[in-house]
Design a protein around this motif. Structure first.
Motif, mmCIF file in Angstrom:
data_model
loop_
_atom_site.group_PDB
_atom_site.id
_atom_site.type_symbol
_atom_site.label_atom_id
_atom_site.label_comp_id
_atom_site.label_asym_id
_atom_site.label_seq_id
_atom_site.Cartn_x
_atom_site.Cartn_y
_atom_site.Cartn_z
ATOM 1 N N ASP A 121 0.908 -1.189 -0.037
ATOM 2 C CA ASP A 121 0.165 0.016 0.127
ATOM 3 C C ASP A 121 1.107 1.039 -0.085
ATOM 4 O O ASP A 121 1.302 1.523 0.951
ATOM 5 C CB ASP A 121 -0.875 0.056 1.068
ATOM 6 C CG ASP A 121 -1.913 1.129 1.210
ATOM 7 O OD1 ASP A 121 -1.614 2.379 0.452
ATOM 8 O OD2 ASP A 121 -2.892 1.220 1.899
ATOM 9 N N SER A 122 1.069 1.964 -1.185
ATOM 10 C CA SER A 122 2.250 2.781 -1.463
ATOM 11 C C SER A 122 1.735 3.981 -0.317
ATOM 12 O O SER A 122 2.596 4.891 -0.044
ATOM 13 C CB SER A 122 2.122 3.178 -2.737
ATOM 14 O OG SER A 122 0.843 3.709 -3.280
ATOM 15 N N SER A 123 0.435 4.238 0.009
ATOM 16 C CA SER A 123 0.033 5.368 0.807
ATOM 17 C C SER A 123 0.542 4.967 2.179
ATOM 18 O O SER A 123 0.604 6.199 3.168
ATOM 19 C CB SER A 123 -1.328 5.595 1.057
ATOM 20 O OG SER A 123 -2.028 4.329 1.371
ATOM 21 N N ARG A 124 0.957 3.866 2.551
ATOM 22 C CA ARG A 124 1.386 3.523 3.930
ATOM 23 C C ARG A 124 2.967 3.503 4.000
ATOM 24 O O ARG A 124 3.477 3.488 4.927
ATOM 25 C CB ARG A 124 0.729 2.392 4.523
ATOM 26 C CG ARG A 124 -0.687 2.528 4.495
ATOM 27 C CD ARG A 124 -1.227 1.296 5.373
ATOM 28 N NE ARG A 124 -2.827 1.060 5.146
ATOM 29 C CZ ARG A 124 -3.533 0.081 5.622
ATOM 30 N NH1 ARG A 124 -2.870 -0.937 6.644
ATOM 31 N NH2 ARG A 124 -4.520 -0.037 5.305
ATOM 32 N N CYS B 169 5.056 -1.793 5.648
ATOM 33 C CA CYS B 169 5.208 -0.708 4.913
ATOM 34 C C CYS B 169 5.375 0.558 5.691
ATOM 35 O O CYS B 169 5.965 1.540 5.051
ATOM 36 C CB CYS B 169 3.943 -0.558 3.999
ATOM 37 S SG CYS B 169 3.884 -1.865 2.563
ATOM 38 N N GLY B 170 4.866 0.723 6.938
ATOM 39 C CA GLY B 170 4.905 1.926 7.724
ATOM 40 C C GLY B 170 6.142 1.941 8.560
ATOM 41 O O GLY B 170 6.199 2.774 9.442
ATOM 42 N N ALA B 171 6.705 0.835 8.593
ATOM 43 C CA ALA B 171 7.807 0.828 9.504
ATOM 44 C C ALA B 171 9.198 1.583 9.314
ATOM 45 O O ALA B 171 9.324 1.697 7.931
ATOM 46 C CB ALA B 171 8.253 -0.774 9.822
ATOM 47 N N LEU B 172 9.842 2.056 10.271
ATOM 48 C CA LEU B 172 10.839 2.857 10.167
ATOM 49 C C LEU B 172 12.079 2.050 9.342
ATOM 50 O O LEU B 172 12.702 2.523 8.444
ATOM 51 C CB LEU B 172 11.582 3.207 11.199
ATOM 52 C CG LEU B 172 12.700 4.181 11.329
ATOM 53 C CD1 LEU B 172 12.524 5.494 10.839
ATOM 54 C CD2 LEU B 172 13.348 4.505 12.859
ATOM 55 N N SER B 173 12.039 0.686 9.627
ATOM 56 C CA SER B 173 13.107 -0.295 8.858
ATOM 57 C C SER B 173 12.038 -1.445 8.371
ATOM 58 O O SER B 173 11.886 -2.089 9.269
ATOM 59 C CB SER B 173 14.040 -0.531 9.879
ATOM 60 O OG SER B 173 14.872 -1.616 9.158
ATOM 61 N N PRO B 174 11.782 -1.540 6.968
ATOM 62 C CA PRO B 174 10.896 -2.610 6.672
ATOM 63 C C PRO B 174 11.793 -3.748 6.708
ATOM 64 O O PRO B 174 11.062 -4.812 7.126
ATOM 65 C CB PRO B 174 10.784 -1.916 5.265
ATOM 66 C CG PRO B 174 10.752 -0.643 5.073
ATOM 67 C CD PRO B 174 11.803 -0.325 6.282
ATOM 68 N N LYS B 175 13.117 -3.666 6.640
ATOM 69 C CA LYS B 175 13.905 -4.964 6.713
ATOM 70 C C LYS B 175 13.784 -5.525 8.307
ATOM 71 O O LYS B 175 13.497 -6.601 8.469
ATOM 72 C CB LYS B 175 15.183 -4.781 6.450
ATOM 73 C CG LYS B 175 16.328 -5.824 6.602
ATOM 74 C CD LYS B 175 17.857 -5.489 6.510
ATOM 75 C CE LYS B 175 18.890 -6.547 6.606
ATOM 76 N NZ LYS B 175 18.891 -6.852 8.065
ATOM 77 N N LEU C 137 1.095 -6.998 -4.985
ATOM 78 C CA LEU C 137 1.006 -5.574 -5.310
ATOM 79 C C LEU C 137 -0.525 -5.266 -5.383
ATOM 80 O O LEU C 137 -1.111 -5.489 -6.190
ATOM 81 C CB LEU C 137 1.497 -5.363 -6.698
ATOM 82 C CG LEU C 137 1.617 -3.767 -7.057
ATOM 83 C CD1 LEU C 137 2.152 -2.961 -6.196
ATOM 84 C CD2 LEU C 137 2.405 -3.512 -8.570
ATOM 85 N N ARG C 138 -0.947 -4.436 -4.329
ATOM 86 C CA ARG C 138 -2.342 -4.051 -4.069
ATOM 87 C C ARG C 138 -2.296 -2.621 -3.982
ATOM 88 O O ARG C 138 -1.978 -1.868 -2.934
ATOM 89 C CB ARG C 138 -2.854 -4.769 -2.878
ATOM 90 C CG ARG C 138 -4.471 -4.280 -2.678
ATOM 91 C CD ARG C 138 -4.906 -4.920 -1.479
ATOM 92 N NE ARG C 138 -6.220 -4.989 -1.355
ATOM 93 C CZ ARG C 138 -7.018 -3.924 -0.756
ATOM 94 N NH1 ARG C 138 -6.295 -3.007 -0.171
ATOM 95 N NH2 ARG C 138 -8.293 -4.183 -0.720
ATOM 96 N N GLU C 139 -2.912 -1.912 -5.093
ATOM 97 C CA GLU C 139 -2.837 -0.553 -5.228
ATOM 98 C C GLU C 139 -4.223 -0.116 -5.890
ATOM 99 O O GLU C 139 -4.562 0.096 -7.117
ATOM 100 C CB GLU C 139 -1.706 0.008 -6.181
ATOM 101 C CG GLU C 139 -0.144 -0.137 -5.271
ATOM 102 C CD GLU C 139 0.069 0.396 -4.303
ATOM 103 O OE1 GLU C 139 -0.714 1.553 -3.838
ATOM 104 O OE2 GLU C 139 0.838 0.276 -3.359
ATOM 105 N N LYS C 140 -5.373 0.131 -5.030
ATOM 106 C CA LYS C 140 -6.624 0.089 -5.411
ATOM 107 C C LYS C 140 -6.830 1.488 -6.401
ATOM 108 O O LYS C 140 -7.804 1.692 -7.116
ATOM 109 C CB LYS C 140 -7.703 0.269 -4.276
ATOM 110 C CG LYS C 140 -7.732 -1.319 -3.966
ATOM 111 C CD LYS C 140 -8.300 -2.259 -4.789
ATOM 112 C CE LYS C 140 -8.544 -3.475 -4.107
ATOM 113 N NZ LYS C 140 -9.322 -4.499 -5.253
ATOM 114 N N PRO D 153 10.310 4.918 -0.709
ATOM 115 C CA PRO D 153 9.387 4.924 -1.554
ATOM 116 C C PRO D 153 9.095 3.284 -1.733
ATOM 117 O O PRO D 153 9.613 2.326 -1.186
ATOM 118 C CB PRO D 153 10.250 5.007 -2.952
ATOM 119 C CG PRO D 153 11.228 6.065 -2.283
ATOM 120 C CD PRO D 153 11.537 5.722 -0.871
ATOM 121 N N LEU D 154 8.147 2.794 -2.447
ATOM 122 C CA LEU D 154 7.309 1.320 -2.435
ATOM 123 C C LEU D 154 8.538 0.404 -2.915
ATOM 124 O O LEU D 154 8.626 -0.704 -2.294
ATOM 125 C CB LEU D 154 5.964 1.361 -3.520
ATOM 126 C CG LEU D 154 5.650 0.043 -3.811
ATOM 127 C CD1 LEU D 154 5.032 -0.652 -2.196
ATOM 128 C CD2 LEU D 154 4.432 0.186 -4.586
#
Length: 209
Positions: A14-17, A191-197, A40-43, A22-23
């Motif tokens: 969710d690119s907005s999150r 997606c909203g995490a400071l570090s996605p990894k 990939l879910r981008e409504k 960037p995504l």
């Protein structure tokens, strides 16, 4: 691919999150942290942009042998040669998806009730997404969460791989797996995490203790 798909840590975009980066960078970092499948879910994304983003993710994920699943849009999946498609109860029928995308693609469907599991058992699909597992602010009030007993019931009703969707966190991921799910799907937790990894690593460690 259908035989080797790993549903254990399933990222839904969710690119907005994706507020920290960037995504594509978010996905790349999450994969380094242990994500095994990406949807990939981008409504709200315009079609041309959707195709471009899907193509970028395909180029990123394909060498790593991590499947790229496209939500709903079979046309985009075909355009970028994605690994599969995920549909909901009001999207294109699975029979039509399969006819278009072919027999080797991964196809999944969201189920919200036990009756829908019984229907899914008769379909040519590779996994079911149980949703919502837990209540979240984005879930309509009239949709009943499955909760842990619901996952256990779902496991008793199907031999298909089960992925738990909605409300999954490090605090409950292990319970979802213990109840019979093969994997957990997350959006904002990565997606909203400071570090996605780091978030992916923590989720994976928590789910598969």
């Amino acid at each position: 691919m259908r035989q080797s798909a790993d549903f254990s840590l399933y990222l839904v975009t969710d690119s907005s999150r994706c507020t920290m980066m960037p995504l594509e960078e978010t996905v790349a970092a999450a994969v380094r942290g242990g994500v095994t499948m990406v949807q990939l879910r981008e409504k709200t994304m315009e079609t041309r942009t959707f195709v471009e983003v899907a193509r970028q993710l395909r180029a990123l994920l394909s060498p790593l042998e991590i499947p790229l699943i496209i939500n709903d849009r079979v046309d985009i999946a075909l355009a970028v040669r994605a690994d599969g498609v995920h549909v909901g109860q009001t999207d294109m029928r699975v029979q039509d998806v399969r006819a278009l995308i072919g027999g080797e693609a991964i196809v999944g469907i969201t189920v919200e009730t036990p009756d829908q599991i019984e229907e899914a058992n008769a379909l040519d699909i590779d996994y079911i997404g149980i949703s919502p597992v837990f209540s979240t602010p984005s879930i309509p009030r009239n949709v009943k969460p499955w909760q842990i007993p619901g996952i256990e019931k779902a496991r008793s009703m199907t031999n298909l791989p089960i992925v738990g969707f909605e409300g999954i966190t490090t605090a409950n991921a292990a319970d979802v797996i213990a109840a019979g799910a093969d994997g957990v799907a997350v959006v904002s937790a990565i997606c909203g995490a400071l570090s996605p990894k780091d978030a992916a690593e923590e989720l994976r460690s928590a789910a598969f203790v």
